[in-house]
Design a protein around this motif. Structure first.
Motif, short mmCIF file in Angstrom:
data_model
loop_
_atom_site.label_atom_id
_atom_site.label_comp_id
_atom_site.label_asym_id
_atom_site.label_seq_id
_atom_site.Cartn_x
_atom_site.Cartn_y
_atom_site.Cartn_z
N GLU A 82 50.44 6.63 -63.25
CA GLU A 82 50.86 8.07 -64.54
C GLU A 82 51.39 7.16 -65.74
O GLU A 82 51.91 8.16 -66.58
CB GLU A 82 51.75 9.03 -63.62
CG GLU A 82 52.19 10.08 -64.48
CD GLU A 82 53.01 9.92 -65.48
OE1 GLU A 82 54.20 9.46 -64.96
OE2 GLU A 82 53.30 10.92 -66.65
N GLN A 83 52.90 5.86 -65.11
CA GLN A 83 53.16 5.60 -66.22
C GLN A 83 52.18 5.00 -67.39
O GLN A 83 52.48 3.97 -67.93
CB GLN A 83 54.05 4.75 -65.59
CG GLN A 83 55.73 5.43 -65.10
CD GLN A 83 56.12 6.60 -65.83
OE1 GLN A 83 56.78 5.97 -66.71
NE2 GLN A 83 56.09 7.69 -66.11
N GLY A 84 51.26 4.45 -66.82
CA GLY A 84 49.81 3.38 -67.81
C GLY A 84 49.96 2.57 -67.44
O GLY A 84 49.50 1.89 -67.94
N ASN A 85 50.62 2.26 -65.51
CA ASN A 85 51.60 0.83 -65.84
C ASN A 85 49.83 0.68 -64.78
O ASN A 85 50.56 0.05 -63.58
CB ASN A 85 52.40 0.26 -65.57
CG ASN A 85 53.99 0.57 -66.47
OD1 ASN A 85 53.14 0.11 -67.43
ND2 ASN A 85 54.93 1.03 -65.55
N MET A 86 49.01 -0.22 -64.58
CA MET A 86 47.65 -0.29 -64.16
C MET A 86 48.00 -1.27 -62.78
O MET A 86 47.66 -1.81 -61.80
CB MET A 86 46.23 0.04 -64.43
CG MET A 86 46.25 0.96 -65.68
SD MET A 86 46.23 2.89 -64.58
CE MET A 86 45.00 2.09 -63.29
N LYS A 87 48.24 -2.40 -63.45
CA LYS A 87 48.62 -3.70 -63.66
C LYS A 87 49.66 -3.26 -61.82
O LYS A 87 49.76 -3.81 -60.87
CB LYS A 87 49.09 -4.82 -64.59
CG LYS A 87 47.72 -5.18 -65.08
CD LYS A 87 47.87 -6.48 -65.87
CE LYS A 87 47.21 -7.39 -66.56
NZ LYS A 87 47.58 -7.89 -67.85
N ASN A 88 50.68 -2.59 -62.57
CA ASN A 88 51.57 -2.69 -61.23
C ASN A 88 51.16 -1.81 -59.85
O ASN A 88 51.34 -1.54 -58.80
CB ASN A 88 52.75 -1.72 -61.81
CG ASN A 88 54.16 -3.11 -62.86
OD1 ASN A 88 53.46 -4.01 -62.54
ND2 ASN A 88 55.48 -2.57 -63.34
N GLY B 39 37.06 0.92 -60.95
CA GLY B 39 37.56 1.89 -62.65
C GLY B 39 37.70 1.42 -63.69
O GLY B 39 38.16 1.62 -65.20
N PHE B 40 37.93 0.06 -63.67
CA PHE B 40 38.95 -0.85 -65.22
C PHE B 40 38.77 -3.09 -64.73
O PHE B 40 37.80 -2.75 -64.34
CB PHE B 40 40.07 -1.00 -64.45
CG PHE B 40 40.76 0.46 -65.19
CD1 PHE B 40 41.45 1.22 -65.87
CD2 PHE B 40 41.07 1.76 -63.61
CE1 PHE B 40 42.60 2.92 -65.53
CE2 PHE B 40 41.73 3.19 -63.36
CZ PHE B 40 42.51 2.95 -64.42
N GLU B 41 39.15 -2.98 -65.76
CA GLU B 41 38.10 -3.95 -65.98
C GLU B 41 39.52 -4.93 -65.26
O GLU B 41 40.66 -4.61 -65.51
CB GLU B 41 38.68 -4.78 -67.31
CG GLU B 41 37.38 -3.85 -68.74
CD GLU B 41 36.66 -4.84 -68.22
OE1 GLU B 41 35.68 -5.84 -67.62
OE2 GLU B 41 35.17 -3.53 -68.18
N PRO B 42 38.56 -5.96 -64.99
CA PRO B 42 39.47 -6.59 -63.45
C PRO B 42 40.66 -7.03 -64.74
O PRO B 42 41.85 -7.90 -63.72
CB PRO B 42 38.58 -7.84 -63.29
CG PRO B 42 36.69 -7.06 -63.06
CD PRO B 42 37.38 -6.36 -64.47
N LYS B 43 40.77 -8.26 -65.91
CA LYS B 43 41.44 -8.27 -66.37
C LYS B 43 42.86 -7.56 -66.22
O LYS B 43 44.32 -7.86 -66.73
CB LYS B 43 41.23 -8.96 -67.86
CG LYS B 43 42.07 -10.10 -68.89
CD LYS B 43 41.57 -9.80 -70.25
CE LYS B 43 42.35 -10.44 -70.75
NZ LYS B 43 41.77 -11.27 -71.50
N GLU B 44 42.88 -6.10 -66.13
CA GLU B 44 43.77 -5.36 -66.87
C GLU B 44 44.67 -4.71 -65.88
O GLU B 44 45.69 -3.95 -65.57
CB GLU B 44 43.24 -3.70 -66.72
CG GLU B 44 42.82 -3.83 -68.31
CD GLU B 44 42.30 -2.15 -68.64
OE1 GLU B 44 41.82 -1.37 -68.05
OE2 GLU B 44 40.69 -2.15 -69.29
N LEU B 45 43.64 -5.36 -64.68
CA LEU B 45 44.31 -5.40 -62.75
C LEU B 45 44.71 -6.60 -62.12
O LEU B 45 45.76 -6.34 -61.36
CB LEU B 45 42.84 -4.63 -61.96
CG LEU B 45 42.28 -3.46 -62.18
CD1 LEU B 45 41.74 -2.35 -61.35
CD2 LEU B 45 43.93 -2.42 -62.89
N LEU B 46 44.61 -7.66 -62.36
CA LEU B 46 44.56 -8.61 -61.82
C LEU B 46 45.84 -9.28 -62.30
O LEU B 46 45.83 -9.10 -63.37
CB LEU B 46 43.60 -9.53 -61.11
CG LEU B 46 42.41 -8.78 -60.22
CD1 LEU B 46 41.46 -10.21 -60.56
CD2 LEU B 46 42.63 -8.73 -59.22
N THR B 47 46.36 -10.37 -61.62
CA THR B 47 47.49 -10.98 -62.10
C THR B 47 46.21 -12.21 -63.19
O THR B 47 45.28 -12.35 -62.42
CB THR B 47 48.21 -12.10 -61.29
OG1 THR B 47 47.55 -12.89 -60.37
CG2 THR B 47 48.31 -11.26 -60.46
#
Length: 728
Positions: A211-217, A246-254
């Motif tokens: 909800e905060q938009g912090n997909m990596k977190n 649902g998202f690009e891996p770059k937006e989710l992974l370290t």
């Protein structure tokens, strides 16, 4: 105002509206509101069994309450609860009345008193928090919730309530507000994240980060929960895959893992393309050029390959975690009441907790032998802490660690459901003692000062623990505290006296027993018991038989019919110098024979006097005199003697010294009444003292030949006349 809350007698919510939809920050998305509802803010919590129902606090303003007096029946219900504090119903009646009256001051007072005694009732901490919030004091509401979490940090429901309170009161536009929420989430995960039923807390954290938009977190939190065996472990993995797709891996992974997988997949992709190009070259028409492919372009095909590699790695973690869940499932399923209640648990539930603890400790021991011990803090976080920025963590594929932290979490869970059972507190302290004396001491403190204030055994164990670790002052304090709470407990007074004796404070040990003797004069049996203990200490360690004798004689003035006092006084006299004790022994026996004692007891005293005379007297005349008196007593008490001979009484039961306080061991195994009648005396032999046998040295050999006198050391029967008196 929020809707009404249904409460069980334990303070557990049946229906909770801890936070209205309007209390969710304005920036919250529908998904966040839905998640908040699922985690106890608006939804029904159907998993908590109900015992009795209470309506929620309906509270007027604080100013209005200050002007009102306490409700009319408040003092009556208050006194009823305090006159019988263990009566849970009286407390719930008081709380229900305060809720119905809607009076803040009365409710506050009642809740404070109740929670000081039943602090594990997390539902009432939630009610108290709501009371302060509705009274308009958000800071006080937060303070109350934090107090509750310090007492029961494993309460997932209370953590969710606290987070929802912050979401409803903090200004999320301020930069520090999200940071505070995230810190609270991290504290909650650290405290309760390993609970088997902590899924709702993890889910709320993940959804809040989204909800905060912090997909990596959010993805980092999912990474951590994949390694925690929880009830809904499979749903976390499904969410992970859904998030990944649902998202690009770059937006989710370290960054590190993304670049590693990207390079790996590019290399694989190049090899595939080279092979494909070779095949196409053979099929391409002559003169046609190969279309150029931009360097460094990440195609959707490459992204899909990265996702496949991520799932390949995470599948190993999932499989390992599934095995841990499977191992625990039967144990968790056997636990029917994981929350606190004053009602007793049946033996099957107690056995289930013991079995679960046995297994978890065995897993720890097994794991310790196979691999180095892991930092306890790593179990709850299972990776780097999530911060406002992207967490940097290496991809983990190891199995879920069986560490000490997990064992402690299970102990803490157990001590919520089994808080009123000493055995579990004792087991926890024994587990902790080898690792940390301070932690074991803290558990003793919680048990004795909060949950088991009137259980003397756990207090004495605590005192023993402190004495063993050299803190005599704390051991004294613990014993004094339980004696003040439960005055008159003999075992505690004796333990205090023994503590001082072991510490070398004999005078203080004697003073404690003397005080007990003085205070128990109205209770003759107790007075006799303490007098015997005091006399023994004076005789054995004080080396003062005179004072010991005085203590017993004074006690006999109060309790002349107490055979144990007579027996201990006789043993005291028998233990002295035999040349100087003859008169004292005879006086003691005479006193006993004149006292209102049972006939069989008098015979025992007479027998002891005869034995003393035989073993220590310097004149046969004195032996015969005692013997004549013994014969007369047997004749007078013939009915009792015959009853014993016929087996109507059990000598072992008749002569047993119940309190075990006899000065001499022989007092505890007194011989029975002779089973063979004394016969006619043998013919007179020779002159001198032997002629005195005419006066009644009747068959003295028969007295020694009774088999039951083996307890005095005469194991083999023998004829006294043989070797001492010549045959007639």
């Amino acid at each position: 105002m929020a809707e009404a809350c249904e409460m069980s007698g334990n303070g557990d919510l049946e229906e909770s509206s801890a936070m209205e939809a309007s209390e969710v920050p304005q920036s919250s998305s529908p998904e966040m509101v839905e998640m908040a509802e699922e985690n106890g803010s608006v939804a029904e919590l159907t998993e908590i069994p109900a015992a009795s129902e209470h309506s929620s606090f309906s509270v007027p303003s604080a100013e209005e309450n200050e002007e009102k007096d306490l409700p009319a029946d408040f003092e009556r219900l208050w006194l009823a609860a305090h006159e019988n504090p263990p009566d849970f119903t009286s407390w719930t009646d008081l709380l229900q009345y305060c809720e119905q009256e809607g009076q803040v001051a009365a409710s506050r007072r009642a809740l404070e008193a109740f929670l000081s005694r039943y602090s594990l009732c997390y539902g009432y901490w939630k009610k108290y928090t709501d009371l302060e919030r509705r009274a308009g004091d958000n800071d006080k509401a937060e303070e109350v919730c934090v107090r509750g979490l310090k007492v029961i940090p494993l309460s997932v429901d209370l953590w969710i309530h606290y987070i929802n309170l912050l979401l409803g009161t903090l200004d999320m536009k301020l930069p520090e507000s999200p940071l505070k929420i995230r810190r609270v989430f991290e504290d909650a995960i650290q405290a309760a994240g390993l609970d088997f039923h902590s899924d709702r807390l993890w889910d709320l954290y993940i959804e809040w980060e989204k909800e905060q938009g912090n997909m990596k977190n959010a993805m980092a939190v999912l990474e951590r929960v994949l390694r925690v065996p929880t009830q809904r472990y499979n749903t976390h993995y499904e969410k992970y895959k859904e998030q990944l797709n649902g998202f690009e891996p770059k937006e989710l992974l370290t960054p590190e893992e993304y670049e590693e997988l990207r390079a790996l997949c590019r290399q694989s992709q190049k090899a595939e393309r080279a092979e494909q190009a070779q095949e196409e070259e053979q099929e391409r028409p002559p003169g046609e050029e190969v279309p150029a492919t931009p360097e460094g372009t990440d195609t959707e095909e490459l992204m899909q390959k990265i996702r496949e590699q991520v799932l390949l790695r995470r599948d190993k973690v999932y499989q390992d975690n599934e095995g841990e869940v499977r191992n625990r499932w039967n144990f968790e399923d056997a636990i029917k009441r994981p929350y606190f209640h004053v009602k007793s648990l049946d033996r099957h539930q107690l056995r289930a907790w013991h079995s679960y603890l046995d297994w978890e400790i065995a897993q720890l021991n097994k794991d310790t032998k196979e691999s180095p011990k892991q930092d306890p803090n790593e179990a709850a976080t299972e990776g780097s802490e999530v911060t406002a920025q992207l967490p940097e963590e290496e991809p983990e594929v190891a199995a879920v660690p069986q560490d000490d932290h997990r064992v402690r979490i299970l102990f803490e869970r157990c001590l919520i459901a089994c808080a009123l059972y000493e055995e579990f507190w004792t087991r926890y302290t024994q587990y902790l003692e080898s690792q940390s004396v301070d932690e074991a001491r803290a558990v003793f403190k919680r048990a004795c000062e909060i949950h088991l204030t009137q259980k003397p055994n756990i207090h004495m164990l605590w005192a023993t623990f402190e004495e063993r670790h050299g803190d005599l002052n704390e051991a004294r304090r613990v014993l004094e505290a339980i004696e003040k709470t439960l005055p008159g407990l003999v075992v505690v007074r004796l333990r205090r006296a023994a503590l001082e004796r072991r510490a070398g404070n004999l005078d203080q040990s004697l003073a404690l027993l003397q005080e007990a003797v003085a205070e128990s004069k109205e209770k003759t049996t107790l007075h006799a018991f303490y007098s015997i203990k005091l006399a023994r200490l004076l005789l054995k360690l004080g080396r003062n038989p005179t004072k010991a004798r005085t203590v017993l004689q004074e006690a006999l003035e109060i309790s002349p019919d107490n055979d144990k006092l007579h027996m201990n006084l006789l043993e005291l006299e028998l233990s002295g110098d035999p040349w100087a004790s003859a008169e004292a022994v005879q006086e003691c026996v005479t006193r006993a024979l004149a006292a209102p004692l049972a006939p069989h007891t008098k015979i025992i005293f007479s027998q002891r006097a005869l034995q003393f005379a035989e073993e220590h007297s310097s004149s046969i005349k004195s032996v015969l005199s005692v013997y004549d008196g013994h014969q007369r007593l047997l004749n007078e008490l013939g009915g009792t003697k015959r009853g014993a001979e016929n087996g109507d009484d059990d000598p072992e039961k008749l002569h047993k010294v119940d309190d075990g306080s006899s000065v001499d061991a022989s007092a505890e195994t007194q011989p029975a009444v002779p089973q063979v009648p004394i016969t006619t005396p043998p013919p007179v032999v020779g002159g001198g003292d032997a002629a005195a046998a005419q006066a009644g040295y009747a068959g003295y050999s028969s007295w020694y030949q009774q088999p039951q006198y083996g307890s005095y050391g005469y194991q083999n029967t023998w004829n006294y006349n043989q070797g001492y008196y010549p045959p007639s």
